[in-house]
Design an enzyme around this catalytic site. Sequence first.
Site, PDB file in Angstrom:
ATOM      1  N   TYR A  88      -9.345  18.243 -23.162  1.00  0.00           N
ATOM      2  CA  TYR A  88      -8.945  16.815 -23.189  1.00  0.00           C
ATOM      3  C   TYR A  88     -10.046  15.886 -22.705  1.00  0.00           C
ATOM      4  CZ  TYR A  88      -4.504  19.396 -22.455  1.00  0.00           C
ATOM      5  OH  TYR A  88      -3.465  20.285 -22.499  1.00  0.00           O
ATOM      6  N   GLY A 110       6.018  13.373 -16.529  1.00  0.00           N
ATOM      7  CA  GLY A 110       4.913  12.590 -17.082  1.00  0.00           C
ATOM      8  C   GLY A 110       4.186  11.647 -16.154  1.00  0.00           C
ATOM      9  N   ARG A 170      -8.921  22.022 -18.884  1.00  0.00           N
ATOM     10  CA  ARG A 170      -8.640  20.601 -19.128  1.00  0.00           C
ATOM     11  C   ARG A 170      -9.865  19.781 -19.549  1.00  0.00           C
ATOM     12  NH1 ARG A 170      -6.786  17.214 -16.180  1.00  0.00           N
ATOM     13  NH2 ARG A 170      -5.232  16.422 -17.621  1.00  0.00           N
ATOM     14  N   GLU A 176      11.735  15.730 -14.677  1.00  0.00           N
ATOM     15  CA  GLU A 176      11.005  16.994 -14.830  1.00  0.00           C
ATOM     16  C   GLU A 176       9.526  16.831 -14.480  1.00  0.00           C
ATOM     17  OE1 GLU A 176      11.565  17.668 -19.006  1.00  0.00           O
ATOM     18  OE2 GLU A 176      13.645  18.299 -18.785  1.00  0.00           O
ATOM     19  N   PRO A 177       9.208  16.477 -13.248  1.00  0.00           N
ATOM     20  CA  PRO A 177       7.793  16.287 -12.925  1.00  0.00           C
ATOM     21  C   PRO A 177       7.078  17.627 -12.761  1.00  0.00           C
ATOM     22  CG  PRO A 177       9.139  15.980 -10.961  1.00  0.00           C
ATOM     23  CD  PRO A 177      10.095  16.267 -12.087  1.00  0.00           C
ATOM     24  N   GLY A 178       5.872  17.706 -13.246  1.00  0.00           N
ATOM     25  CA  GLY A 178       5.047  18.897 -13.044  1.00  0.00           C
ATOM     26  C   GLY A 178       3.776  18.508 -12.320  1.00  0.00           C
ATOM     27  N   CYS A 187     -20.052  30.922 -23.190  1.00  0.00           N
ATOM     28  CA  CYS A 187     -20.961  30.646 -24.310  1.00  0.00           C
ATOM     29  C   CYS A 187     -20.405  29.596 -25.258  1.00  0.00           C
ATOM     30  CB  CYS A 187     -21.240  31.936 -25.050  1.00  0.00           C
ATOM     31  SG  CYS A 187     -21.705  33.243 -23.929  1.00  0.00           S
ATOM     32  N   GLU A 188     -20.149  28.423 -24.751  1.00  0.00           N
ATOM     33  CA  GLU A 188     -19.701  27.306 -25.579  1.00  0.00           C
ATOM     34  C   GLU A 188     -20.162  26.028 -24.913  1.00  0.00           C
ATOM     35  OE1 GLU A 188     -16.191  26.848 -27.527  1.00  0.00           O
ATOM     36  OE2 GLU A 188     -15.460  28.886 -27.257  1.00  0.00           O
TER      37      GLU A 188
END
Length: 418
Positions: free
Chosen positions: A315, A237, A311, A272-274, A343-344
Amino acid sequence: MLTYKNGDLYLEEVALRRIGDEVGTPVYAYSSGALKRHYQEFQTALHGLDHMICFAIKANSNQAVLKCLADLGSGFDAVSGGEISRALHAGAPGHKIVFAGVGKTKDELRLALEAEVCQINVESEPEITSLNEVAQSLDLQAPIAVRVNPDIDAKTHEKISTGKSENKFGVPISRIRDIYRHASHLSHIKTTGLALHIGSQLTDLAPYRDAFRTACDLFKMLRGEGHPLKRLDVGGGLGIPYKSDDTPPSLAEYGALLKEFVADIDCQIIIEPGRHIAGPAGVLLTRVLYVKSGNGREFAILDAAMNDLLRPALYDAYHRITHVSQPSLNEKKRLYDIVGPVCESADTFAVHRSMPIIKPNDLMVIEAAGAYGSVMASEYNTRPLTPEVLIQSDAYSIVRKRPSIDEIISRDRIPSWL
Ligand code: LLP
């Protein structure tokens, strides 16, 4: 890591223009040097602690990326049978894999047990019951950590916050004691750890302080009740600076805080870093297709889209966008909406972004795209999955090629009755 040399943007010692010309765009480019450095920085920050860094595969699951980290001795956090297979395939031993996730199937639990993963982070009583059955059928003991939901606000985007009571993750603190008691009576379950993860892209240490305190108190309480806990998994996180003026906590501050809380617990700490490892190590390289004027707006239309990097659409995430050709210092700036061809209207990377003049055919990079970029890509609009390259010093290799449209179409089947 990203630097201009003679007016051209380089990642390590490779000119991104070269990758754009040779591989085509859009394409993800990762620096193996940065991946390794970020892993080593975690090692330094946790020095002195009995610990295991388990890279969160969900952030970037390319085999070459995993192998880079596996070669350094990294562990892995997997959240599906597919991710366990990816870690094993990249050379990670089972005992360095933690299996997490809120809804694991029996087949996935079986795979995890057969791979002899070091720990299965369980999230509910029914899951523990299922796991006990699977372990019994294999005549194995399943090592578990129960994931606690500490009801802590991680102060991050609501869609990536996981530690509040309204989130689906973990079990409430009030039920933890009963769950461990119940689990310890099951024939094929070993209670070996405790886990939590409160969210992603945390930019403040305060929620970590609360989480670590809660976790350590619970850990001691459970040990006091006789559970033979060996591992405390505090999740991932830690945030990264997406904007130039973002100031997330440093790894040194994070490490010092963790040490402060776990100093008097004799156990192994799992993190658990990503994002922190993979995010800043990668860019999405893209070419400008068109620049067009709207009503009071200037649109720069890229050949990358929301299917390549979701992303911003999902978000409202901010990513720096930079020219590959170095703009001159006194170059005029204009406001652009930087968008993709899908197309959005959500297919937008930046709104009203002040940028040096953007012209058709310009190469651009979308920065800090090494985590949760490629892994969240899709073939929406029948756009081929974005290829990936891995750079080492002055060389690069294609680590996932761009599929042809024929390959994409040939996955479909027309039934004989049509
Ligand atoms: N451990 C667990 C149990 C997790 O759920 C996650 C991320 C991690 C570790 C790794 O967190 P990190 O260190 O990368 O923050 N797609 C979103 C992020 C989703 C994160 C999900 N869980 C994004 O693009 O921001």
